[in-house]
Motif scaffolding. Structure first.
Motif, PDB file in Angstrom:
ATOM      1  N   VAL A  46       9.813  32.280  -1.880  1.00  0.00           N
ATOM      2  CA  VAL A  46       8.880  31.161  -1.724  1.00  0.00           C
ATOM      3  C   VAL A  46       9.325  30.369  -0.501  1.00  0.00           C
ATOM      4  O   VAL A  46      10.447  29.873  -0.452  1.00  0.00           O
ATOM      5  CB  VAL A  46       8.833  30.266  -2.975  1.00  0.00           C
ATOM      6  CG1 VAL A  46       7.884  29.093  -2.769  1.00  0.00           C
ATOM      7  CG2 VAL A  46       8.410  31.087  -4.200  1.00  0.00           C
ATOM      8  N   SER A  47       8.423  30.271   0.475  1.00  0.00           N
ATOM      9  CA  SER A  47       8.729  29.637   1.760  1.00  0.00           C
ATOM     10  C   SER A  47       8.074  28.272   1.871  1.00  0.00           C
ATOM     11  O   SER A  47       6.915  28.100   1.488  1.00  0.00           O
ATOM     12  CB  SER A  47       8.220  30.517   2.903  1.00  0.00           C
ATOM     13  OG  SER A  47       8.811  31.782   2.858  1.00  0.00           O
ATOM     14  N   TYR A  48       8.822  27.338   2.429  1.00  0.00           N
ATOM     15  CA  TYR A  48       8.341  25.979   2.710  1.00  0.00           C
ATOM     16  C   TYR A  48       8.475  25.794   4.211  1.00  0.00           C
ATOM     17  O   TYR A  48       9.563  25.958   4.758  1.00  0.00           O
ATOM     18  CB  TYR A  48       9.192  24.949   1.968  1.00  0.00           C
ATOM     19  CG  TYR A  48       9.235  25.200   0.475  1.00  0.00           C
ATOM     20  CD1 TYR A  48       8.326  24.588  -0.373  1.00  0.00           C
ATOM     21  CD2 TYR A  48      10.167  26.075  -0.074  1.00  0.00           C
ATOM     22  CE1 TYR A  48       8.352  24.827  -1.742  1.00  0.00           C
ATOM     23  CE2 TYR A  48      10.192  26.328  -1.442  1.00  0.00           C
ATOM     24  CZ  TYR A  48       9.284  25.702  -2.262  1.00  0.00           C
ATOM     25  OH  TYR A  48       9.307  25.958  -3.615  1.00  0.00           O
ATOM     26  N   ALA A  49       7.373  25.471   4.890  1.00  0.00           N
ATOM     27  CA  ALA A  49       7.381  25.401   6.360  1.00  0.00           C
ATOM     28  C   ALA A  49       6.814  24.087   6.863  1.00  0.00           C
ATOM     29  O   ALA A  49       5.856  23.550   6.306  1.00  0.00           O
ATOM     30  CB  ALA A  49       6.566  26.555   6.926  1.00  0.00           C
ATOM     31  N   VAL A  50       7.425  23.599   7.961  1.00  0.00           N
ATOM     32  CA  VAL A  50       6.989  22.356   8.597  1.00  0.00           C
ATOM     33  C   VAL A  50       7.448  22.410  10.057  1.00  0.00           C
ATOM     34  O   VAL A  50       8.375  23.163  10.385  1.00  0.00           O
ATOM     35  CB  VAL A  50       7.571  21.120   7.857  1.00  0.00           C
ATOM     36  CG1 VAL A  50       9.075  21.029   8.032  1.00  0.00           C
ATOM     37  CG2 VAL A  50       6.884  19.840   8.251  1.00  0.00           C
ATOM     38  N   SER A  51       6.837  21.633  10.913  1.00  0.00           N
ATOM     39  CA  SER A  51       7.310  21.593  12.305  1.00  0.00           C
ATOM     40  C   SER A  51       8.753  21.099  12.308  1.00  0.00           C
ATOM     41  O   SER A  51       9.149  20.274  11.484  1.00  0.00           O
ATOM     42  CB  SER A  51       6.421  20.702  13.163  1.00  0.00           C
ATOM     43  OG  SER A  51       6.467  19.371  12.713  1.00  0.00           O
ATOM     44  N   ASP A  52       9.547  21.628  13.238  1.00  0.00           N
ATOM     45  CA  ASP A  52      10.990  21.350  13.205  1.00  0.00           C
ATOM     46  C   ASP A  52      11.334  19.871  13.351  1.00  0.00           C
ATOM     47  O   ASP A  52      12.359  19.423  12.851  1.00  0.00           O
ATOM     48  CB  ASP A  52      11.747  22.194  14.229  1.00  0.00           C
ATOM     49  CG  ASP A  52      11.446  21.837  15.661  1.00  0.00           C
ATOM     50  OD1 ASP A  52      10.437  21.175  15.935  1.00  0.00           O
ATOM     51  OD2 ASP A  52      12.238  22.237  16.541  1.00  0.00           O
ATOM     52  N   ASP A  53      10.477  19.081  13.988  1.00  0.00           N
ATOM     53  CA  ASP A  53      10.777  17.658  14.133  1.00  0.00           C
ATOM     54  C   ASP A  53      10.645  16.898  12.813  1.00  0.00           C
ATOM     55  O   ASP A  53      11.113  15.771  12.702  1.00  0.00           O
ATOM     56  CB  ASP A  53       9.902  17.019  15.223  1.00  0.00           C
ATOM     57  CG  ASP A  53       8.420  17.078  14.923  1.00  0.00           C
ATOM     58  OD1 ASP A  53       7.972  18.033  14.260  1.00  0.00           O
ATOM     59  OD2 ASP A  53       7.697  16.172  15.375  1.00  0.00           O
ATOM     60  N   GLN A  54      10.032  17.508  11.803  1.00  0.00           N
ATOM     61  CA  GLN A  54       9.896  16.866  10.491  1.00  0.00           C
ATOM     62  C   GLN A  54      10.780  17.511   9.418  1.00  0.00           C
ATOM     63  O   GLN A  54      10.798  17.054   8.279  1.00  0.00           O
ATOM     64  CB  GLN A  54       8.430  16.926  10.027  1.00  0.00           C
ATOM     65  CG  GLN A  54       7.490  16.129  10.884  1.00  0.00           C
ATOM     66  CD  GLN A  54       6.084  16.141  10.296  1.00  0.00           C
ATOM     67  OE1 GLN A  54       5.870  16.368   9.117  1.00  0.00           O
ATOM     68  NE2 GLN A  54       5.116  15.867  11.140  1.00  0.00           N
ATOM     69  N   TYR A  55      11.498  18.559   9.789  1.00  0.00           N
ATOM     70  CA  TYR A  55      12.239  19.336   8.791  1.00  0.00           C
ATOM     71  C   TYR A  55      13.277  18.512   8.034  1.00  0.00           C
ATOM     72  O   TYR A  55      13.353  18.579   6.805  1.00  0.00           O
ATOM     73  CB  TYR A  55      12.899  20.555   9.435  1.00  0.00           C
ATOM     74  CG  TYR A  55      13.568  21.441   8.412  1.00  0.00           C
ATOM     75  CD1 TYR A  55      12.819  22.215   7.543  1.00  0.00           C
ATOM     76  CD2 TYR A  55      14.959  21.483   8.291  1.00  0.00           C
ATOM     77  CE1 TYR A  55      13.420  23.014   6.593  1.00  0.00           C
ATOM     78  CE2 TYR A  55      15.572  22.277   7.356  1.00  0.00           C
ATOM     79  CZ  TYR A  55      14.799  23.044   6.502  1.00  0.00           C
ATOM     80  OH  TYR A  55      15.406  23.825   5.546  1.00  0.00           O
TER      81      TYR A  55
END
Length: 179
Positions: A142-151
């Motif tokens: 199960v993957s959770y993804a977001v732009s790196d500036d919000q990680y």
């Protein structure tokens, strides 16, 4: 007097028009906790900001304006002896086979790994947290993804959501019951 009244009405109308047409972003962090049960048998807590979507090759996917959550199931019967792998062995195999620069981690009983991917089409660098699970008949990522500036802001939420994952048996509706 009429000119002042007209000007006030005009200003009020413009402000009201702006607010009625304004759509605030539907960010994951702004939503209220919400339990999601998918037809694949996965149950988890996300927020009510998410809507179900489709991503090719994944068993489920949910997204909102800033975060995507998606998962894939790999049945034990894909390869002889696959079910004999430990969760750690499976997680390390996923990292190796996808050629990621990552390391399997364990925190509060949760096994996961992190990686980054630059999407050339969007010109955005995304950060992922991928939790791995073992059920009675399959492995799940199960993957959770977001732009790196919000990680860094989202990582604690991703871990919380990943810890909420459960696998449930959904009762199939009997087609004869509607006769």
């Amino acid at each position: 007097k009429f000119g002042v009244f007209f000007a006030l009405c005009l200003i009020f109308g413009v402000i009201l028009g702006f607010w009625s047409g304004y759509e605030s972003p539907n960010n994951a962090i702004d939503g209220e906790p919400c339990e999601i049960v998918h037809d694949s048998g996965i149950k988890m807590t996300l927020t009510d900001s998410f809507i179900e979507t489709n991503i090719a090759s994944y068993d489920f996917a949910y997204g909102c304006d800033d975060v995507a959550v998606f998962g894939v199931e790999e049945k034990f019967d894909l390869v002889e002896g696959f079910g004999d792998y430990s969760l750690k062995e499976y997680g390390e195999l996923v990292i190796k086979n996808t050629e990621l620069d990552s390391k399997l981690q364990k925190e509060d009983g949760l096994m996961f790994f992190e990686y980054e991917f630059y999407n050339e089409q969007d010109a955005i660098n995304y950060s992922y947290l991928v939790a791995v699970y073992k059920t009675t008949d399959s492995f799940w990522c199960v993957s959770y993804a977001v732009s790196d500036d919000q990680y860094e802001m989202y990582k604690p939420m991703f871990l919380e959501w990943a810890k909420s994952v459960q696998f449930v048996v959904l009762l199939q509706k009997n087609p004869l019951s509607s006769l």
